[in-house]
Scaffold this motif. Sequence first.
Motif, mmCIF file in Angstrom:
data_model
loop_
_atom_site.group_PDB
_atom_site.id
_atom_site.type_symbol
_atom_site.label_atom_id
_atom_site.label_comp_id
_atom_site.label_asym_id
_atom_site.label_seq_id
_atom_site.Cartn_x
_atom_site.Cartn_y
_atom_site.Cartn_z
ATOM 1 N N PHE A 359 0.814 -1.212 0.000
ATOM 2 C CA PHE A 359 0.000 0.000 0.000
ATOM 3 C C PHE A 359 0.850 1.267 0.000
ATOM 4 O O PHE A 359 0.339 2.362 -0.220
ATOM 5 C CB PHE A 359 -0.922 0.005 1.225
ATOM 6 C CG PHE A 359 -2.043 -0.995 1.138
ATOM 7 C CD1 PHE A 359 -3.288 -0.641 0.644
ATOM 8 C CD2 PHE A 359 -1.846 -2.301 1.532
ATOM 9 C CE1 PHE A 359 -4.311 -1.563 0.553
ATOM 10 C CE2 PHE A 359 -2.872 -3.239 1.457
ATOM 11 C CZ PHE A 359 -4.097 -2.862 0.956
ATOM 12 N N TYR A 360 2.133 1.115 0.253
ATOM 13 C CA TYR A 360 3.010 2.283 0.298
ATOM 14 C C TYR A 360 3.767 2.505 -1.002
ATOM 15 O O TYR A 360 4.130 3.629 -1.342
ATOM 16 C CB TYR A 360 4.035 2.126 1.431
ATOM 17 C CG TYR A 360 3.437 2.244 2.813
ATOM 18 C CD1 TYR A 360 2.765 3.398 3.210
ATOM 19 C CD2 TYR A 360 3.539 1.202 3.723
ATOM 20 C CE1 TYR A 360 2.215 3.510 4.481
ATOM 21 C CE2 TYR A 360 2.996 1.299 4.995
ATOM 22 C CZ TYR A 360 2.337 2.460 5.373
ATOM 23 O OH TYR A 360 1.804 2.562 6.625
ATOM 24 N N THR A 361 4.033 1.439 -1.730
ATOM 25 C CA THR A 361 4.890 1.528 -2.908
ATOM 26 C C THR A 361 4.119 2.081 -4.105
ATOM 27 O O THR A 361 3.024 1.609 -4.428
ATOM 28 C CB THR A 361 5.453 0.141 -3.262
ATOM 29 O OG1 THR A 361 6.047 -0.423 -2.089
ATOM 30 C CG2 THR A 361 6.488 0.240 -4.364
ATOM 31 N N THR A 370 -1.611 3.732 -3.479
ATOM 32 C CA THR A 370 -3.023 3.698 -3.067
ATOM 33 C C THR A 370 -3.310 4.725 -1.976
ATOM 34 O O THR A 370 -4.468 5.098 -1.766
ATOM 35 C CB THR A 370 -3.393 2.297 -2.557
ATOM 36 O OG1 THR A 370 -2.464 1.906 -1.536
ATOM 37 C CG2 THR A 370 -3.356 1.280 -3.680
ATOM 38 N N TYR A 371 -2.266 5.204 -1.302
ATOM 39 C CA TYR A 371 -2.445 6.270 -0.304
ATOM 40 C C TYR A 371 -3.071 7.501 -0.958
ATOM 41 O O TYR A 371 -3.882 8.201 -0.344
ATOM 42 C CB TYR A 371 -1.090 6.620 0.317
ATOM 43 C CG TYR A 371 -1.116 7.850 1.193
ATOM 44 C CD1 TYR A 371 -1.521 7.767 2.527
ATOM 45 C CD2 TYR A 371 -0.739 9.096 0.689
ATOM 46 C CE1 TYR A 371 -1.557 8.908 3.333
ATOM 47 C CE2 TYR A 371 -0.766 10.237 1.481
ATOM 48 C CZ TYR A 371 -1.175 10.134 2.810
ATOM 49 O OH TYR A 371 -1.211 11.252 3.595
ATOM 50 N N ASP A 372 -2.692 7.751 -2.215
ATOM 51 C CA ASP A 372 -3.163 8.955 -2.912
ATOM 52 C C ASP A 372 -4.636 8.877 -3.296
ATOM 53 O O ASP A 372 -5.221 9.889 -3.667
ATOM 54 C CB ASP A 372 -2.325 9.183 -4.176
ATOM 55 C CG ASP A 372 -0.865 9.400 -3.849
ATOM 56 O OD1 ASP A 372 -0.554 10.337 -3.092
ATOM 57 O OD2 ASP A 372 -0.030 8.613 -4.338
ATOM 58 N N ILE A 373 -5.241 7.683 -3.224
ATOM 59 C CA ILE A 373 -6.669 7.578 -3.552
ATOM 60 C C ILE A 373 -7.486 7.173 -2.332
ATOM 61 O O ILE A 373 -8.632 6.743 -2.450
ATOM 62 C CB ILE A 373 -6.911 6.574 -4.702
ATOM 63 C CG1 ILE A 373 -6.439 5.174 -4.312
ATOM 64 C CG2 ILE A 373 -6.230 7.035 -5.979
ATOM 65 C CD1 ILE A 373 -6.882 4.107 -5.298
ATOM 66 N N THR A 391 -14.248 9.697 0.730
ATOM 67 C CA THR A 391 -14.337 10.977 0.008
ATOM 68 C C THR A 391 -13.202 11.110 -1.003
ATOM 69 O O THR A 391 -13.413 11.494 -2.162
ATOM 70 C CB THR A 391 -14.284 12.155 0.998
ATOM 71 O OG1 THR A 391 -15.364 12.041 1.927
ATOM 72 C CG2 THR A 391 -14.381 13.484 0.253
ATOM 73 N N ILE A 392 -11.972 10.774 -0.550
ATOM 74 C CA ILE A 392 -10.818 10.867 -1.453
ATOM 75 C C ILE A 392 -10.939 9.852 -2.586
ATOM 76 O O ILE A 392 -10.660 10.156 -3.753
ATOM 77 C CB ILE A 392 -9.505 10.633 -0.676
ATOM 78 C CG1 ILE A 392 -9.304 11.740 0.356
ATOM 79 C CG2 ILE A 392 -8.321 10.559 -1.626
ATOM 80 C CD1 ILE A 392 -8.072 11.552 1.223
ATOM 81 N N LEU A 393 -11.372 8.637 -2.262
ATOM 82 C CA LEU A 393 -11.517 7.603 -3.287
ATOM 83 C C LEU A 393 -12.558 8.004 -4.322
ATOM 84 O O LEU A 393 -12.329 7.876 -5.540
ATOM 85 C CB LEU A 393 -11.928 6.275 -2.630
ATOM 86 C CG LEU A 393 -12.248 5.127 -3.591
ATOM 87 C CD1 LEU A 393 -11.036 4.764 -4.434
ATOM 88 C CD2 LEU A 393 -12.763 3.906 -2.830
ATOM 89 N N ARG A 394 -13.684 8.507 -3.849
ATOM 90 C CA ARG A 394 -14.756 8.886 -4.770
ATOM 91 C C ARG A 394 -14.297 10.007 -5.714
ATOM 92 O O ARG A 394 -14.567 9.970 -6.918
ATOM 93 C CB ARG A 394 -15.975 9.330 -3.964
ATOM 94 C CG ARG A 394 -17.229 9.567 -4.791
ATOM 95 C CD ARG A 394 -18.368 9.986 -3.876
ATOM 96 N NE ARG A 394 -18.703 8.904 -2.972
ATOM 97 C CZ ARG A 394 -19.532 7.905 -3.284
ATOM 98 N NH1 ARG A 394 -20.091 7.864 -4.492
ATOM 99 N NH2 ARG A 394 -19.816 6.976 -2.399
#
Length: 500
Positions: A359-361, A370-373, A391-394
């Motif tokens: 999840f970090y790479t 995936t942190y960014d989404i 909210t960020i994912l959507r």
Amino acid sequence: MSFTINNDLRLTGLSSGLDTDSIVEGLLLTYQSKLDNQCKKTTKFEWKSDAYREVNSLTKAFREEYMSVLSDSNMLSSSAYNILDVTMIDESSAVKITAGPSASACSMTIDNITQLAQEAIAQSIDAFTGETYSADTALKDLELANMMQFDVDDKISFSINGEEFTFSKETSIGAMMSEINSSDADVRMSFSSLTQGFTIKSKTTGSESSVEIVNMSGNAFSAVDSAIGIAEDTYTGQDAILSIEGIEVTRSSNTFNIDGIAYTLQDTTAEPVSFILTQDIDAAVDKIKSFVDGYNDLVEKLNDIIDEEVHRDFDVLTESQKKEMTDDEIEAWEQKAKSGLLSKDSFISSALTQLRSAFYTVVEGTGLSTYDIGLTAQAYSYDGQISLNETILRQAMEDDPETVLSLFTQRPAVGSTEVYGESGLVKRLSDTLINLTESISDMGIDSLKQRINNSEDREEELEDRLAIKEKYLWSKFTAMETALSSLNRLSTWLDTLFVE
């Protein structure tokens, strides 16, 4: 395990008055203890092997749910993220529209549908003149407008699409049609009570489909007086013809796919049919949330396994100990004894570390992790579970759905040396779980299997030693009892000599 041999020559303490059984048992305690300890080792190896199998079952269930092409929840498929709703602007029964995972949000117009695809058809009307049709009726007995005529051998012969058929006059009409339908002629022949006639259709549609009939003997399909009512000839199908966005489209089937949009033509129409494809963000988010919940559940269970408390005061029970306990007591005891079998297991611990790092790479080619989404691996105090910021994912799915799709499902290029970096999240997780399963199977379970076999061999050796020692002790005590018995008899005889 407690071991006792059968020995019919045993003599207990009838002459000596000794409790020989207890004495022998006491003298064998050391041997019995060694055997019991070896049996405990075997049992622990078996328990640990079973525990590893349970871990494999957990990971297998997760992969089958979220990483299998057979599952509706397959997160390796683009269909989990690119879910499109179809809105028909012009309601029409002439066409049905569905959107596949490779489609994109858009608006389209079908200008017209001028022709539907059709199979090649050869058919007759009023060929049958009887009152009741039966598939069991012999060809010679069929009541037809043109009676069936046979050759000198009482047979009829013909070919359909190059496949030759020959039937006798005793063959039933049902058997004839069944043989035709199951052949390589690729057609289906049937009878209609409505038209009182027969139909032969190709099993495919389009202008390339055909029914080519050649009559060879008899008059089943003759050109003039065909008994079936269908004259020998070549019958062809037709293509579907329509216009989409001003472009004429020709297809051999009424169901086809263009740019991920599935069209099912049901009727012709001169009126335009417009529709809009819009992305269903809610459905995609719900699928990702379900996946995260499933992942967190798996991680929690794996962490529980390696953090399970070890109860060192609860060892494997021997058979003699079990005899003194109830079933419920045995179950409660063994539950404690089995606790912590995989405590701090290196295979599972390593896999959990790799799962968190996925999840970090950054996924190469996207520039994002995936942190960014909105997906974040939590601290170790939370066992490495994933938190989801909906909210960020959507927002990410609305702004750039293609990148979100790549973050989850991207596969490395063939021959790439950067397999991990180019892999999307779900591919990384899948590979890690597969590696865990393989490591447990190849280095864990297989190794334990060998240790179990070795331990069982050692058990047999100890059983043999115990048997030999027991036999030796009983032989000595039996000899002693025999000697004492002889002395007692001698003493009794001597006593009789002094009796007046």
